[in-house]
Design a protein around this motif. Structure first.
Motif, PDB file in Angstrom:
ATOM      1  N   MET A   1     -73.568  -4.069   4.233  1.00  0.00           N
ATOM      2  CA  MET A   1     -72.832  -3.993   2.967  1.00  0.00           C
ATOM      3  C   MET A   1     -73.490  -2.983   2.042  1.00  0.00           C
ATOM      4  O   MET A   1     -72.826  -2.196   1.368  1.00  0.00           O
ATOM      5  CB  MET A   1     -72.777  -5.363   2.281  1.00  0.00           C
ATOM      6  CG  MET A   1     -72.062  -6.452   3.041  1.00  0.00           C
ATOM      7  SD  MET A   1     -70.480  -5.961   3.668  1.00  0.00           S
ATOM      8  CE  MET A   1     -69.504  -6.160   2.213  1.00  0.00           C
ATOM      9  N   ASP A   2     -74.833  -3.034   2.026  1.00  0.00           N
ATOM     10  CA  ASP A   2     -75.572  -2.096   1.195  1.00  0.00           C
ATOM     11  C   ASP A   2     -75.282  -0.655   1.622  1.00  0.00           C
ATOM     12  O   ASP A   2     -75.051   0.233   0.803  1.00  0.00           O
ATOM     13  CB  ASP A   2     -77.058  -2.411   1.318  1.00  0.00           C
ATOM     14  CG  ASP A   2     -77.886  -1.554   0.406  1.00  0.00           C
ATOM     15  OD1 ASP A   2     -77.525  -1.478  -0.785  1.00  0.00           O
ATOM     16  OD2 ASP A   2     -78.849  -0.948   0.874  1.00  0.00           O
TER      17      ASP A   2
ATOM     18  N   MET B   1     -72.619   0.416   3.117  1.00  0.00           N
ATOM     19  CA  MET B   1     -71.275   0.804   2.728  1.00  0.00           C
ATOM     20  C   MET B   1     -71.185   1.080   1.231  1.00  0.00           C
ATOM     21  O   MET B   1     -70.413   1.922   0.795  1.00  0.00           O
ATOM     22  CB  MET B   1     -70.289  -0.310   3.107  1.00  0.00           C
ATOM     23  CG  MET B   1     -69.826  -0.243   4.541  1.00  0.00           C
ATOM     24  SD  MET B   1     -69.228   1.360   5.021  1.00  0.00           S
ATOM     25  CE  MET B   1     -67.525   1.003   5.369  1.00  0.00           C
ATOM     26  N   ASN B   2     -72.001   0.342   0.444  1.00  0.00           N
ATOM     27  CA  ASN B   2     -71.969   0.566  -1.002  1.00  0.00           C
ATOM     28  C   ASN B   2     -72.575   1.907  -1.367  1.00  0.00           C
ATOM     29  O   ASN B   2     -72.037   2.638  -2.200  1.00  0.00           O
ATOM     30  CB  ASN B   2     -72.746  -0.535  -1.717  1.00  0.00           C
ATOM     31  CG  ASN B   2     -71.888  -1.754  -1.889  1.00  0.00           C
ATOM     32  OD1 ASN B   2     -70.661  -1.640  -1.908  1.00  0.00           O
ATOM     33  ND2 ASN B   2     -72.519  -2.900  -1.987  1.00  0.00           N
ATOM     34  N   VAL B   3     -73.736   2.209  -0.757  1.00  0.00           N
ATOM     35  CA  VAL B   3     -74.392   3.485  -1.069  1.00  0.00           C
ATOM     36  C   VAL B   3     -73.510   4.636  -0.603  1.00  0.00           C
ATOM     37  O   VAL B   3     -73.315   5.611  -1.311  1.00  0.00           O
ATOM     38  CB  VAL B   3     -75.779   3.538  -0.399  1.00  0.00           C
ATOM     39  CG1 VAL B   3     -76.410   4.893  -0.623  1.00  0.00           C
ATOM     40  CG2 VAL B   3     -76.660   2.452  -0.951  1.00  0.00           C
ATOM     41  N   TYR B   4     -72.978   4.499   0.612  1.00  0.00           N
ATOM     42  CA  TYR B   4     -72.036   5.460   1.174  1.00  0.00           C
ATOM     43  C   TYR B   4     -72.513   6.892   1.045  1.00  0.00           C
ATOM     44  O   TYR B   4     -71.902   7.729   0.389  1.00  0.00           O
ATOM     45  CB  TYR B   4     -70.664   5.297   0.515  1.00  0.00           C
ATOM     46  CG  TYR B   4     -69.553   5.775   1.411  1.00  0.00           C
ATOM     47  CD1 TYR B   4     -69.171   5.021   2.502  1.00  0.00           C
ATOM     48  CD2 TYR B   4     -68.917   6.982   1.189  1.00  0.00           C
ATOM     49  CE1 TYR B   4     -68.178   5.452   3.352  1.00  0.00           C
ATOM     50  CE2 TYR B   4     -67.915   7.431   2.029  1.00  0.00           C
ATOM     51  CZ  TYR B   4     -67.545   6.657   3.115  1.00  0.00           C
ATOM     52  OH  TYR B   4     -66.574   7.079   3.958  1.00  0.00           O
TER      53      TYR B   4
ATOM     54  N   TYR C   1     -78.644   8.128   3.170  1.00  0.00           N
ATOM     55  CA  TYR C   1     -79.147   6.748   3.080  1.00  0.00           C
ATOM     56  C   TYR C   1     -80.214   6.514   4.137  1.00  0.00           C
ATOM     57  O   TYR C   1     -79.956   6.690   5.329  1.00  0.00           O
ATOM     58  CB  TYR C   1     -77.961   5.819   3.283  1.00  0.00           C
ATOM     59  CG  TYR C   1     -78.262   4.365   3.491  1.00  0.00           C
ATOM     60  CD1 TYR C   1     -78.389   3.498   2.413  1.00  0.00           C
ATOM     61  CD2 TYR C   1     -78.391   3.843   4.771  1.00  0.00           C
ATOM     62  CE1 TYR C   1     -78.642   2.163   2.610  1.00  0.00           C
ATOM     63  CE2 TYR C   1     -78.644   2.497   4.976  1.00  0.00           C
ATOM     64  CZ  TYR C   1     -78.769   1.671   3.894  1.00  0.00           C
ATOM     65  OH  TYR C   1     -79.015   0.354   4.083  1.00  0.00           O
TER      66      TYR C   1
ATOM     67  N   LYS D   1     -62.950   5.411   1.645  1.00  0.00           N
ATOM     68  CA  LYS D   1     -63.862   5.183   2.762  1.00  0.00           C
ATOM     69  C   LYS D   1     -63.168   5.349   4.101  1.00  0.00           C
ATOM     70  O   LYS D   1     -63.650   4.897   5.134  1.00  0.00           O
ATOM     71  CB  LYS D   1     -64.503   3.808   2.647  1.00  0.00           C
ATOM     72  CG  LYS D   1     -65.495   3.801   1.499  1.00  0.00           C
ATOM     73  CD  LYS D   1     -66.200   2.532   1.292  1.00  0.00           C
ATOM     74  CE  LYS D   1     -67.127   2.720   0.084  1.00  0.00           C
ATOM     75  NZ  LYS D   1     -67.633   1.493  -0.440  1.00  0.00           N
TER      76      LYS D   1
ATOM     77  N   TRP E   1     -64.933   6.353   7.689  1.00  0.00           N
ATOM     78  CA  TRP E   1     -66.325   6.174   7.277  1.00  0.00           C
ATOM     79  C   TRP E   1     -67.289   6.466   8.408  1.00  0.00           C
ATOM     80  O   TRP E   1     -68.375   6.976   8.182  1.00  0.00           O
ATOM     81  CB  TRP E   1     -66.549   4.754   6.769  1.00  0.00           C
ATOM     82  CG  TRP E   1     -66.263   3.654   7.766  1.00  0.00           C
ATOM     83  CD1 TRP E   1     -65.089   3.051   7.976  1.00  0.00           C
ATOM     84  CD2 TRP E   1     -67.183   3.068   8.671  1.00  0.00           C
ATOM     85  NE1 TRP E   1     -65.202   2.115   8.966  1.00  0.00           N
ATOM     86  CE2 TRP E   1     -66.471   2.104   9.411  1.00  0.00           C
ATOM     87  CE3 TRP E   1     -68.545   3.247   8.941  1.00  0.00           C
ATOM     88  CZ2 TRP E   1     -67.065   1.327  10.401  1.00  0.00           C
ATOM     89  CZ3 TRP E   1     -69.133   2.479   9.915  1.00  0.00           C
ATOM     90  CH2 TRP E   1     -68.400   1.529  10.645  1.00  0.00           C
TER      91      TRP E   1
ATOM     92  N   PRO F   1     -72.550  10.302  -2.945  1.00  0.00           N
ATOM     93  CA  PRO F   1     -71.664   9.688  -1.953  1.00  0.00           C
ATOM     94  C   PRO F   1     -71.077  10.745  -1.031  1.00  0.00           C
ATOM     95  O   PRO F   1     -70.780  11.869  -1.452  1.00  0.00           O
ATOM     96  CB  PRO F   1     -70.575   9.043  -2.806  1.00  0.00           C
ATOM     97  CG  PRO F   1     -71.141   8.947  -4.163  1.00  0.00           C
ATOM     98  CD  PRO F   1     -72.103  10.075  -4.320  1.00  0.00           C
TER      99      PRO F   1
END
Lengths: 101, 720
Positions: free
Chosen positions: B53-54, B56-59, B63, B508, B511, B548
């Protein structure tokens, strides 16, 4: 004049006699007598020194103590001798060497 | 979210502690042990989900989390020798963690149903826990050394799981075969690690990337070949062993001797995925070593060759085993044609549908107690849920549009086609041909399996009548249905077609292709900024603002080139769709409509069929030629050297030297020590005793004389 030396000479003679009796005699009762002689020699020494050096009664009192101790010692010693005699039918000192061997 | 020991390490440690705990309690509390193992992997899954989830949030492409600690430090003076261990999480790791824990959780749940009659029910879960934790450790590793440690741990687990039914001779042999075959690759992998260590100074992924980016490998040679090629080939041989590439593929079909859920774990989430994962991690090295064509050819041969063997298999698990080898071949083709992203995507999609296929096969085997497809048939009425799950998976693996296998495989094949048409190296033409041919065969043999199992009339009524009707159960077929849901392509591409035309996830969309970043020669400079943090230090990464990522339709190429490539990709996509449907149609006409007679093919190509049934004689070659003709004589020679020279002179010679030394030592001991010192002490004490005994005579008067003499002597001395 009877001075300290005379007393000490008699005391020394008594002491030597006691030692000799202790060493020479094989009879246990005689050895006890030798011990009495040694004790008396020391008692005489105390009395003599008190008489000639200071005038309090310390030496005399000690002498009296020694007499009492000698009496007690004689009683205990004779008791031992009697038990020993019952055990060995002898009062010869060499019979008391059996702890070894 | 902050990444500390307590948020990352549990992913590995919880299954590992479950293993340690269960190893002790499994005999008495089997049910509890099973619950602990399943619960542990589920908790791991939750942790992995949090990381995902993290991510996907940072995207962002940039990362990463890199935390290290010093394992041991043997530096002396200016000579630095320090080994770090640590975790490295980037986009790839995050996806991988979610896949491994998710698939493993469902496999654990399924195993509680599949294995519950087994006398060694609990022990199976002990191995599963260790296996999963080893795979997770490998995925989280930041350096090749710990990868190697977990790699070997998985080798051991596969050995114990393949040989799980150790009372069967075949299972025992299969487990040894798997262990020894992968070991061939492992030796080379270790050699590759050492080669990298000699150049880079450590084996952290990021440092290797930095060294490659800085040109540290230029003009370095080992045994006359460039060091990068040497290290790359060595590492890739490790992959070939673990991921069952030709010629080290022989162990994987035999691995089906193990229980079916363990096959699902080996073929999907753990063992074979590790090999491809390693090669993907080492992609810059492969590129630098100019070995991509070699890799592509190996992958092509594997993909096509294994697919042809799968055509003649009658055992349902054997078909799946060969399809695994074939699909792994596609991943390796993907690496070879530079299709990094699609190759990794195929690793993930394949893991999902292959786990589902094996669990479905397990469900079939469990209900009819038979693995031979010629005795099945018509099971679709008896096992509707299993049939549904398997149908979706067969669509996925065959490359039917809208399914995950199409999204990933089509991109690999498209890239292979691009290289075949544009690259000067003609070997890529062969690779593309093998790839498309394999895709046709894949569609055919998967649907052959599906039709033989579930369609038509029951061929063995005795078996059919004894099969139980399937009911929906949380641990029997719900895991299959969950896995089959994720065979839909939209989870991976965000759109139905894989080309971004139907927009489902908003920004997204696509992705997977956006975030999984290919570390090729042009982008290695990114890694010069990467810094490792000590474990337990304050996390500074929250303060770093990452840009992003945005989906780039041209993939960083100029518009003209991108357009050209897109056109070839379109051709490839259309081609692979046609090929997939041709394969399915052929299977349909052979096994349902029966308009084409398979017997004609086997009799016409009798020699070919015979070769396929014998797996291209690889086993015969290894056992008959290499082992019996090559290794055993060599073994004899060594044993003769051992017995005739080493034993006779070195061992026996050493023995006689020792015997002499013993004699001397014995004399010394007897004479000096025993007689002289030990007995001497006694004798001297006895002599003292004689003297002292005479003194202690017991004659009192003697003592008295002594007292008087001593006293007199004392008084006499006082007088001076």
């Amino acid at each position: 004049m009877i001075n300290l030396g005379s007393y000490l000479a008699i005391s020394f003679a008594l002491f030597v006699c006691g030692i000799l009796v202790m060493i020479a005699r094989k009879n246990i009762i005689a050895m006890l007598l030798g011990i009495e002689l040694i004790l008396n020699a020391s008692a005489l020494n105390f009395a003599a020194y008190t008489k000639f050096t200071n005038n309090n009664l310390d030496g005399h009192i000690v002498s009296l103590f020694i007499i009492v101790i000698a009496a007690a010692e004689a009683a205990v010693g004779l008791g031992i001798v009697i038990r020993f005699f019952q055990l060995r039918e002898s009062i010869h000192i060499d019979d008391a060497a059996t702890l070894q061997n | 979210m902050d990444y500390t020991l307590s948020t990352v390490a549990p992913i590995v440690l919880i299954p590992f502690f479950a293993f340690v705990l269960n190893a002790f309690i499994v005999k008495k509390f089997t049910k509890l042990a099973v619950a602990i193992s399943t619960g542990a992997i589920f908790v791991s899954f939750l942790f992995a989900l949090r990381i995902f989830m993290d991510f996907m949030n940072v995207y962002s492409v940039g990362y990463y989390i890199h935390k290290t600690f010093t394992w041991f430090d043997l530096s002396a003076g200016s000579h630095v020798f320090k080994v770090n261990m640590g975790i490295y999480i980037d986009n790839m790791t995050a996806v991988m963690l979610l896949m491994v824990t998710g698939a493993a959780t469902l496999i654990h749940v399924f195993s509680t149903w599949y294995m519950h009659d087994d006398p060694r029910f609990g022990r199976f879960f002990v191995y599963l826990s260790l296996f999963t934790s080893a795979m997770l450790g490998l995925v989280l590793s930041d350096n090749l050394l710990s990868v190697f440690i977990f790699w070997e741990l998985m080798g051991f687990c596969s050995y114990s799981l393949i040989g799980f039914y150790y009372e069967k001779e075949g299972a025992g042999n299969a487990s040894m075969k798997a262990f020894m075959t992968t070991r061939v690759g492992d030796v080379f992998f270790l050699l590759g690690i050492l080669a990298l260590w000699s150049v880079v100074g450590n084996v952290t992924f990021v440092d290797i990337y930095k060294a490659i980016g800085a040109g540290a490998f230029n003009n370095l040679y080992a045994l006359g070949i460039p060091l990068a090629t040497f290290a790359g080939v060595s590492v890739f041989l490790g992959t070939m062993g673990k991921s069952a590439q030709v010629p080290l593929q022989v162990w994987l079909p035999d691995a089906m001797w193990g229980p079916t859920p363990c096959s699902a774990l080996i073929h999907a989430a753990t063992m074979v995925a590790a090999g491809v994962y390693l090669s993907l991690r080492m992609y810059p090295l492969m590129e630098l070593g100019h070995m991509l064509p070699f890799i592509a050819v190996i992958g092509g041969i594997t993909a096509f060759g294994a697919a042809t063997i799968a055509l003649v298999q009658t055992d349902i698990k054997a078909v799946l085993a060969y399809s695994t080898i074939s699909q792994l071949g596609y991943m390796v083709i993907g690496i070879g044609v530079g299709s990094y992203n699609a190759s990794f995507m195929h690793l993930i999609t394949h893991a999902v549908f292959k786990a589902c296929l094996f669990l479905s096969a397990g469900s079939v085997i469990h209900s009819i107690h038979c693995q031979e497809m010629p005795q099945m048939g018509g099971l679709r009425k008896k096992l509707p849920y299993t049939f549904f799950a398997m149908l979706l998976c067969c669509f996925a693996i065959a490359g039917v549009p809208f399914f995950s296998g199409f999204v990933s495989k089509d991109r690999i094949l498209g890239d292979a086609l691009v290289l075949a048409l544009t690259n000067a190296n003609h070997i890529y033409k062969l690779v593309a041909l093998l790839g498309f041919g394999g895709a046709f065969l894949t569609a055919f043999y998967m649907f052959r399996m599906l039709f033989l199992t579930f369609f038509g009339e029951p061929r063995d009524h005795h078996i059919y009548d004894h099969a139980h009707d399937e009911h929906l159960g949380w641990n029997s077929n719900v895991p299959l249905l969950i896995l089959s849901l994720f065979t839909l392509g939209l989870f991976y591409s965000g759109s139905f077609t894989g080309q971004g035309e139907v927009n489902l996830f908003g920004s997204k969309n696509e992705w997977f292709s956006t975030l999984i970043h290919k570390p090729d020669a042009t982008s290695l400079h990114h890694f010069s900024e990467y810094k490792a943090e000590e474990f337990g230090s304050v996390d500074t990464r929250d303060k770093v603002q990452l840009t992003p990522a945005v989906y780039d339709e041209n993939h960083g190429m100029s518009e003209h080139v991108a357009h050209e490539i897109h056109q070839i990709h379109h051709i490839g996509a259309i081609l692979s769709i046609i090929i997939a449907f041709c394969g399915i149609f052929l299977a349909y006409s052979m096994y349902i409509k029966k308009s084409v007679n398979p017997g004609w093919w086997t009799s016409t190509f009798a020699n070919w069929t015979k070769a396929l049934k014998n797996k291209y004689y690889f086993d015969d070659l290894y056992v008959g030629k290499i082992i019996q003709k090559g290794l055993l004589p060599f073994n004899d020679l060594l044993s003769r050297f051992d017995m005739g020279f080493f034993d006779k002179y070195a061992i026996d010679g050493w023995a006689s030297v020792n015997r002499w030394a013993f004699t001397i030592s014995k004399w010394f001991d007897n004479t000096i020590i025993d007689s002289g010192m030990v007995d001497g002490t006694g004798a001297s004490v006895r002599m003292m005793n004689v003297v002292l005994r005479t003194v202690q005579s017991g004659k009192i008067q003697m003592y008295f004389i002594v007292i008087v003499v001593v006293l007199a002597g004392y008084v006499w001395t006082l007088s001076f």
